[in-house]
Design an enzyme around this catalytic site. Structure first.
Site, PDB file in Angstrom:
ATOM      1  CE  LYS A  77      -3.959   2.014   2.475  1.00  0.00           C
ATOM      2  NZ  LYS A  77      -4.886   1.852   3.622  1.00  0.00           N
ATOM      3  CB  SER A 153      -8.059   3.760   2.660  1.00  0.00           C
ATOM      4  OG  SER A 153      -7.269   3.131   3.660  1.00  0.00           O
ATOM      5  CB  SER A 177      -8.607   0.987   5.675  1.00  0.00           C
ATOM      6  OG  SER A 177      -9.342   2.176   5.836  1.00  0.00           O
TER       7      SER A 177
END
Length: 489
Positions: A77, A153, A177
């Protein structure tokens, strides 16, 4: 079979039997990215040249003592700092951060395990969002149906695994997330206990809530990846100094006698009927495996979303004050004085959702409102934590849906942030209480979209979560299904 259909154990066996090479694994990953990422849009930055070079080196030094993660391609990420590889948090304000000077602690640990970093994955800007539509670069799509969002996210992290672009990935979870996109994309996502995984090198959103965690296709692979990144870290003052068990040992036990709590608040009005049906079917499966379940109450969970957004936004307003166009990041090119330079740099660099949360957080912390909002939210947080502790006095795990609905269409909720915030109602209590939680696939909607089952455990009792999840996974085949996306997934 595609290489992506094998578990880590099976791939390691093939490596040692010389049936495949690390270069083959890395090549398979980039081939799949080339085949499908124009549809999925999971990656922001690729590390292809360095990854292929590393793969050749690993092929030459493969030994019998290689770890289970040796040579495995992984996606990261884009809010986890990677030395020498662009890290943007999907924000224009970090658009020029092309060569970070250090690795996050989790990256150092993965380097020790000899994983291969394929590239950086898309996300909601600074991890603020539930659909990955808040990225300032591109909208990641759900591999099961590209008209739908992948969640957020960590939407890029979940979508890349579901699409077979990488074997596993790292995400971060502040209010759901990891678990929410894992549910939307039909993969396994673990949010560890707060403090179990070092946050050093994770660009901070809300420091008392953020946790890095693994996203994989199977529960067993998830445990192996978590094992590699946990542990006390002197670089993180919130890192917990606890004994780390061997999570793989959890797979040797069945779930006979397991006591499951099912909060009635998690199956009330607002939960999609198909989601509720899938969760009840999963509970019936647990009964057949020898576990028992009872309905319980988390009376303060209805306040979780409000408390979470006040606390998270307050911490974000403090954490993001460092992005001012002076020390690093993008600076406005307009010819203005120093104060206006701060204003213009932040105005140009931050997106609408980030600005919205900074303003909310600054308001909640301001004189005259601190006691009414921030302090009260902290008290509610304690009540939520106490609710869980009472339940864990009598039960081993808490189980319910990960999300109230399956994935929704791109653009459906982006203009209604309050509605999108309420989608976090089932995941935010876990972060507020600092507990571990996992999402595993438990079925599909009539539209063919995945549904996630959330398993919550006691502090630092990830082993029981893995034991619970593995038993269900072995009794079902949801995790074996693949989206009809193309390529070799």
């Amino acid at each position: 079979m595609s290489l992506f259909d094998y578990t880590l154990k099976e791939l390691q066996e093939k490596l040692h039997n010389k049936e495949i090479t690390v270069s083959d694994l890395v090549e398979a990953s980039y081939n799949q990215i080339n085949a499908v990422d124009d549809q999925v849009k999971a990656f922001l930055t690729l590390n292809e040249e360095e990854a292929k070079k590393q793969a050749k080196e690993l092929d030459e030094k493969l030994g019998s003592d290689a770890s289970i993660l040796y040579g495995m391609p992984i996606g990261i990420k884009d809010n986890i700092v990677t030395k020498g590889l662009r890290t943007t948090c999907a924000s224009q304000i970090l658009d020029n951060l092309n060569d970070p000077l250090y690795d996050a602690t989790v990256m150092q640990k993965l380097d020790t395990e000899n994983t291969v970093n394929i590239g950086k994955l898309n996300m909601d800007e600074f991890a603020m969002g539930s659909s990955t539509e808040n990225s300032s670069y591109e909208n990641t799509r759900n591999p099961w149906n590209t008209d739908y969002v992948p969640g957020g996210s960590s939407g890029g992290s979940a979508a890349a695994v579901a699409a077979g672009e990488v074997f596993f990935s790292l995400g971060s979870d502040t209010g759901g997330s990891i678990r929410q996109p894992a549910a939307f994309c039909g993969v396994v996502g673990m949010k560890p206990t707060y403090g179990l995984v070092s946050r050093f090198g994770l660009v901070a959103f809300a420091s008392s809530l953020d946790q890095i965690g693994p996203i994989t296709r199977t529960v067993e692979d998830n445990a192996h990846l978590l094992q590699a990144i946990v542990g006390n870290d002197k670089m993180d003052s919130t890192s917990a100094n606890v004994d780390i068990p061997n999570y793989s040992n959890a797979f040797k036990e069945d779930v006979k006698g397991l006591r499951i709590a099912v909060p009635k608040e998690y199956l009330q009005e607002g939960v999609n009927p198909e989601v509720k049906e899938a969760v009840l079917a999963a509970l019936k499966q647990y009964e057949e495996l020898g576990a028992t379940w009872e309905e319980v109450s988390l009376p303060h969970s209805k306040y979780a979303v409000a408390a979470y957004y006040l606390l998270a936004s307050s911490e974000a307003s403090a954490n993001l004050s460092r992005f001012d166009g002076v020390r690093y990041g993008v600076r406005t090119e307009k010819n203005v004085d120093m104060v206006d330079m701060f204003k213009q740099s932040r105005a140009e660099g931050f997106g609408d959702e980030v600005k919205r949360r900074i303003m909310l957080g600054t308001f909640a912390l301001s004189s005259g409102y601190y006691d009414a909002y921030y302090k009260k939210a902290q008290k509610v947080r304690t009540l939520i934590k106490n609710d869980f502790e009472k339940i864990f006095d009598e039960y081993d795990v808490v189980i319910g849906p990960t999300t109230p609905t399956p994935a929704y269409k791109v653009g459906e909720k982006i203009d209604d942030p309050l509605t999108m915030y309420t989608d976090d109602v089932l995941t935010t209590p876990v972060n507020l209480a600092g507990l571990p939680g996992m999402s595993i696939p438990c079925g599909f909607s009539s539209d063919g979209l995945p549904i996630g089952l959330q398993i919550i455990g006691r502090h630092f009792d990830e082993s029981t979560i893995y034991r619970t999840a593995y038993a269900y996974e072995q009794a079902t085949d949801h995790h074996k299904k693949r989206p009809n996306l193309g390529g070799d997934q």
